[in-house]
Design an enzyme around this catalytic site. Structure first.
Site, mmCIF file in Angstrom:
data_model
loop_
_atom_site.group_PDB
_atom_site.id
_atom_site.type_symbol
_atom_site.label_atom_id
_atom_site.label_comp_id
_atom_site.label_asym_id
_atom_site.label_seq_id
_atom_site.Cartn_x
_atom_site.Cartn_y
_atom_site.Cartn_z
ATOM 1 N N THR A 41 0.843 -1.201 0.000
ATOM 2 C CA THR A 41 0.000 0.000 0.000
ATOM 3 C C THR A 41 0.880 1.254 0.000
ATOM 4 O O THR A 41 0.952 1.966 0.998
ATOM 5 C CB THR A 41 -0.902 0.005 1.261
ATOM 6 O OG1 THR A 41 -0.048 -0.187 2.405
ATOM 7 C CG2 THR A 41 -1.948 -1.065 1.230
ATOM 8 N N PRO A 42 1.567 1.528 -1.120
ATOM 9 C CA PRO A 42 2.442 2.700 -1.143
ATOM 10 C C PRO A 42 1.655 4.000 -0.979
ATOM 11 O O PRO A 42 0.530 4.117 -1.464
ATOM 12 C CB PRO A 42 3.094 2.613 -2.535
ATOM 13 C CG PRO A 42 2.193 1.758 -3.337
ATOM 14 C CD PRO A 42 1.534 0.805 -2.403
ATOM 15 N N HIS A 43 2.283 4.920 -0.245
ATOM 16 C CA HIS A 43 1.637 6.224 -0.020
ATOM 17 C C HIS A 43 2.717 7.245 0.334
ATOM 18 O O HIS A 43 3.856 6.863 0.644
ATOM 19 C CB HIS A 43 0.603 6.143 1.109
ATOM 20 C CG HIS A 43 1.156 5.535 2.372
ATOM 21 N ND1 HIS A 43 1.095 4.182 2.608
ATOM 22 C CD2 HIS A 43 1.801 6.080 3.419
ATOM 23 C CE1 HIS A 43 1.657 3.936 3.776
ATOM 24 N NE2 HIS A 43 2.106 5.060 4.295
ATOM 25 N N GLY A 44 2.345 8.511 0.344
ATOM 26 C CA GLY A 44 3.317 9.559 0.636
ATOM 27 C C GLY A 44 3.560 9.707 2.129
ATOM 28 O O GLY A 44 2.796 9.184 2.943
ATOM 29 N N HIS B 102 -6.687 7.479 5.073
ATOM 30 C CA HIS B 102 -5.534 6.590 4.970
ATOM 31 C C HIS B 102 -5.711 5.371 5.892
ATOM 32 O O HIS B 102 -5.544 4.223 5.480
ATOM 33 C CB HIS B 102 -4.278 7.388 5.373
ATOM 34 C CG HIS B 102 -3.035 6.580 5.345
ATOM 35 N ND1 HIS B 102 -2.162 6.633 4.293
ATOM 36 C CD2 HIS B 102 -2.517 5.679 6.214
ATOM 37 C CE1 HIS B 102 -1.171 5.802 4.519
ATOM 38 N NE2 HIS B 102 -1.364 5.218 5.692
#
Ligand SMILES: Cc1cc2nc3c(=O)[nH]c(=O)nc-3n(C[C@H](O)[C@H](O)[C@H](O)COP(=O)(O)O)c2cc1C
Length: 347
Positions: free
Chosen positions: A259-262, A304
């Site tokens: 779950t890539p995220h900033g 998120h």
């Protein structure tokens, strides 16, 4: 009264009547014991079996009848019991006092009282099956101190009933009952009022990238970032922060999902919350793990967390992940994904 070994239970329950007229026929103590031995199979929480019994038969009946006489005369403001009533009481073949242990805790007391009542009904039914009739007496005298003392019932014990037992001389014809349907509320539907507020992943043809070719983890994160930009969820700066985040800590979730995220610092780059989904049929290398599904997240904090919780719940069972990974078309993928999302919420 049917007296067969094969007495159907429903019939037995319906047939049993409270009996007050008994034949002049003894009830052997062995038979009473046998019936009690069946009655003790009543449900009893934590197997406390909170009961004991005192049976008066033969001459022993005089003891209980004498106490009934003296105590019920008190209750009737000194009026003596009629001779006929005394003769009747003495003619009853067997009197059984059912005693319960009284626990000071209300919940335990109630459970125990319920268990003793179940035992009494077991006794009445088993007795009926054996050709005997019973009346369950709860006259005031059963609680009077003299009556209790007279039969050695001690503080901390309660007399739940006095059962008078014998072979029926007369059976009341029938006793009416209101059909249960008149008292029954059936609930066979469930409208979850909160359902509309349930968190559902937004998935459609435009944010799903199905059956992507093999690529490196970095390329995949770049792809995810660019798609989030293209869909208007984030500004360009967010993409770098996704790489930065990933270099600090892998966003591999388990069961073939990442779950890539900033990072937090890129909060300002988020325009609106949203996700993109990338599918790799054969999986890509993710620092030694195989990732088949990437959920790229652009989000404010709550969204998120909602996405992470949702994805973890959906794919907690590896069978769900495998089913979705194996989809043969984009359409099937979306259908399977939505089904797993729907089914992951029990409520
Ligand atoms: C807890 C309880 C206490 C009862 N106490 C008495 C009683 O003191 N005297 C009596 O004649 N019957 C008593 N009965 C019997 C009921 O009156 C009887 O069950 C009712 O009339 C229905 O008749 P049936 O048992 O033949 O269906 C009692 C029943 C229960 C469940």
């Amino acid at each position: 009264m049917i007296n067969k070994e094969t007495y159907p239970i429903a019939q037995l329950i319906r047939d049993r009547r409270t009996i007050k007229k008994f034949k002049d026929k003894k009830t052997p103590v062995e038979l009473i014991t046998e019936i009690l031995d069946t009655a003790v199979w009543a449900p009893t929480h934590r197997l406390r079996e909170p009961w004991r019994f005192i049976a008066f038969i033969g001459d022993g009946r005089k003891k209980v009848v004498q106490l009934i006489k003296s105590e019920s005369e008190k209750g009737k403001m000194g009026r003596p019991l009629k001779r006929a009533k005394l003769e009747y009481l003495l003619s009853i073949p067997c009197h059984i006092v059912i005693v319960m242990n009284e626990d000071p805790r209300t919940k335990v007391w109630e459970e125990d009282y319920a268990a003793v009542c179940a035992l009494i009904q077991n006794f009445q039914l088993t007795a009926w099956e054996r050709g005997l009739g019973v009346v369950w007496k709860t006259d005031e005298y059963i609680s009077s101190p003299k009556f209790r003392e007279g039969i050695d019932v001690v503080p901390g014990e309660k007399i739940v009933g006095l059962l008078q037992v014998g072979y029926p001389d007369a059976i009341p014809r029938y006793s009416k009952r209101i059909p249960a349907t008149k008292k029954l509320t059936v609930i066979d539907r469930f409208m979850d009022k909160d359902k509309k507020d349930k968190f559902k992943l937004d998935i459609n043809q435009s944010n799903v990238f199905f059956d992507l070719p093999d690529m490196s983890k970095t390329a995949a994160i770049q792809f995810a970032g660019e798609k989030l930009v293209e869909l208007g969820y984030v500004g360009e700066a967010y993409v770098d922060s996704m790489h930065e985040k990933e270099s600090m800590k892998s966003t591999y979730l388990g069961n073939g999902i990442a779950t890539p995220h900033g990072s937090k610092s890129a909060k300002e780059a988020v325009v609106k919350s949203g996700i993109i989904i990338m599918h790799f049929r054969d999986g890509i290398d993710y620092e030694g793990e195989k990732v088949h599904l990437m959920v790229g997240i652009a989000a404010e904090r709550q969204y998120h967390l909602d996405v992470l919780l949702k994805v973890s719940t959906m794919f907690e069972d590896i069978k769900n992940s495998e089913k979705v990974f194996a989809a043969s078309s984009l359409k099937e993928f979306i259908n399977l994904f939505e089904k797993v999302d729907e089914e992951s919420d029990l409520f």
